[in-house]
Motif scaffolding. Structure first.
Motif, PDB file in Angstrom:
ATOM      1  N   VAL A  38       0.856  -1.179   0.000  1.00 54.47           N
ATOM      2  CA  VAL A  38       0.000   0.000   0.000  1.00 54.47           C
ATOM      3  C   VAL A  38       0.898   1.237   0.000  1.00 54.47           C
ATOM      4  O   VAL A  38       2.094   1.163   0.288  1.00 54.47           O
ATOM      5  N   GLN A  99       0.508   3.097   5.907  1.00 57.87           N
ATOM      6  CA  GLN A  99       0.516   1.705   6.366  1.00 57.87           C
ATOM      7  C   GLN A  99      -0.295   1.543   7.652  1.00 57.87           C
ATOM      8  O   GLN A  99      -1.071   0.584   7.787  1.00 57.87           O
ATOM      9  N   LYS A 108      -6.330  -4.093   3.954  1.00 56.94           N
ATOM     10  CA  LYS A 108      -5.587  -4.990   3.063  1.00 56.94           C
ATOM     11  C   LYS A 108      -6.415  -6.186   2.602  1.00 56.94           C
ATOM     12  O   LYS A 108      -6.180  -6.733   1.521  1.00 56.94           O
TER      13      LYS A 108
END
Length: 436
Positions: A38, A99, A108
């Protein structure tokens, strides 16, 4: 009622925001991310051309980068950066912020990593949808890990792949005869390349200034800077190590002649000249056109007028980034999920045409079709209009004011504008103090 099936393309700053808000809007969402991480362009890589799968590298991140915007306006609404003394932070700290955001909201699990989008096309009236109209979207991707193609069908699509990957390099007479090195800022990674070079930087925006600082600190020669900024920059802060020039007229084997007739020898030319909008995966019948300059026709610069189940997040430049992403995402989702009824196509087209006409009357080029600029009034007007049309919360005045102040401070103090701390007092006010 059946949930809206939504695809989000990319898991960078705008993509993560889209995923998180799509969940809040009760959508079933799948995001496709070409890499295995990401954070999008905030992920540094030494590679500059192609990745391990032979695909173009999208990141423009270079070593030791420090943000040119204060973190007080780079955060998502109600998601501040961790408490710290500095307003301008390293790229690693920004990446860590994304993150942590993905971890906090467990994003995620909605992302298919190492999935390269091949094609996005409307399916017309083939499949009926209970949520929207009869049109759906087919997305073909390549699963890079398994080396196979996969096809998915969605009710709506939010394109969040940004516009900082397709380099724009202007053409000049004699460009091919120049025997030195030429590169775009997109592939710049480390200042060591400047050491023994006579450097010419072409461009006038933030990346150009950052590269000038890098070059002057590392090259044994003065740096040449070609730009057409309206306001003459104060070069005294570079201690005589910058030679200011107007636009390039033509190139020779060993240097460049400028429009004022002067000639300078150089060995490395860096184009800090921006990027083109590029969405090669969009089919010709997608309802939008983009030849590199801007995407059209879009209502409020983010929602397709011809097919309003297609949205683009983050097209405007010189903005309050994550704050605007949140606003655009909620704007698109409000109408995609039918929480609010869209205006007629005729009304959206009329608003779009009036907006673009105003831009051209101001003398803006086609490449600035999505330009907002640094003036607080222009940005606030756009943000407020998005919020009003979708009946959602807008961006606080202090955020826009800080953006405008930071730009003005940077234009006056190239080398030390980061030596301040911004503190938000309330929705309308902030203070600026020197770092201790």
């Amino acid at each position: 009622m059946t949930k809206l099936q939504l695809s989000v393309i990319s898991a960078g700053a705008s993509g993560l925001c889209a995923i998180k808000n799509a969940i809040n809007y009760n959508c079933e969402v799948i995001a496709f991310e070409q890499t295995n991480k990401v954070g999008g362009l905030w992920n540094y890589t030494d590679e500059t051309e192609r990745d391990e799968y032979g695909l173009e590298i999208h990141s423009s991140m270079y070593q030791n980068l420090v943000t040119n915007l204060p973190i007080e306006i780079m955060c998502y609404p109600d998601e501040p950066f961790r408490d710290q003394k500095e307003s301008f932070v390293t790229s690693n700290e920004v990446l860590n912020y994304y993150q942590k955001y993905a971890e906090k909201y467990e994003l995620k699990k909605y992302i298919k990593f190492n999935h390269h989008v091949i094609r996005v096309r409307p399916l017309g009236n083939v499949i009926m949808s209970e949520v929207l109209n009869s049109e759906k979207w087919e997305i073909m991707v390549k699963n890079l890990r398994e080396d196979k193609f996969e096809t998915f069908v969605f009710d709506a699509v939010l394109i969040c792949s940004g516009h900082f990957s397709q380099s724009f390099i202007p053409k000049f007479k004699g460009q091919m005869t120049f025997k030195g090195k030429q590169m775009h800022s997109h592939v710049y990674r480390s200042s060591h390349i400047f050491k023994d070079e006579r450097v010419l930087i072409i461009g006038g925006n933030n990346s150009a200034v950052d590269l000038i600082i890098e070059a002057t600190n590392n090259s044994k020669y003065a740096t040449i800077w070609s730009h057409h900024l309206n306001n003459k920059p104060d070069l005294t802060q570079f201690n005589g190590r910058v030679i200011e020039k107007p636009d390039v007229l033509k190139m020779t084997e060993t240097g460049v002649r400028f429009t004022d007739g002067s000639l300078e020898e150089c060995s490395l030319i860096v184009y800090a000249t921006g990027y083109l909008y590029s969405y090669p995966y969009l089919s010709i019948d997608s309802g939008v056109t983009c030849n590199g300059d801007y995407v059209r026709p879009l209502w409020m610069h983010c929602l397709s007028i011809n097919k309003p189940t297609l949205g683009f997040i983050g097209l405007p430049n010189l903005i309050c980034p994550n704050q605007m992403f949140q606003l655009q995402v909620e704007f698109c989702l409000t109408f995609m999920t039918k929480r609010k009824k869209l205006p007629s196509k005729e009304q959206m087209l009329e608003e779009y045409e009036l907006d673009m006409l105003e831009r051209w009357k101001k003398g803006l080029s086609k490449r600035k079709g999505h330009f907002l600029g640094h003036k607080a009034e222009a940005q606030k007007k756009y943000y407020d209009e998005l919020a009003k049309k979708a009946n959602i919360e807008g961006i606080k005045s202090c955020i826009v004011k800080i953006h405008s102040h930071a730009h003005l401070n940077r234009s006056k103090h190239f080398t030390n504008y980061r030596n301040v701390k911004y503190t938000i007092i309330d929705e309308n006010n902030f203070i600026v103090s020197p770092l201790q």
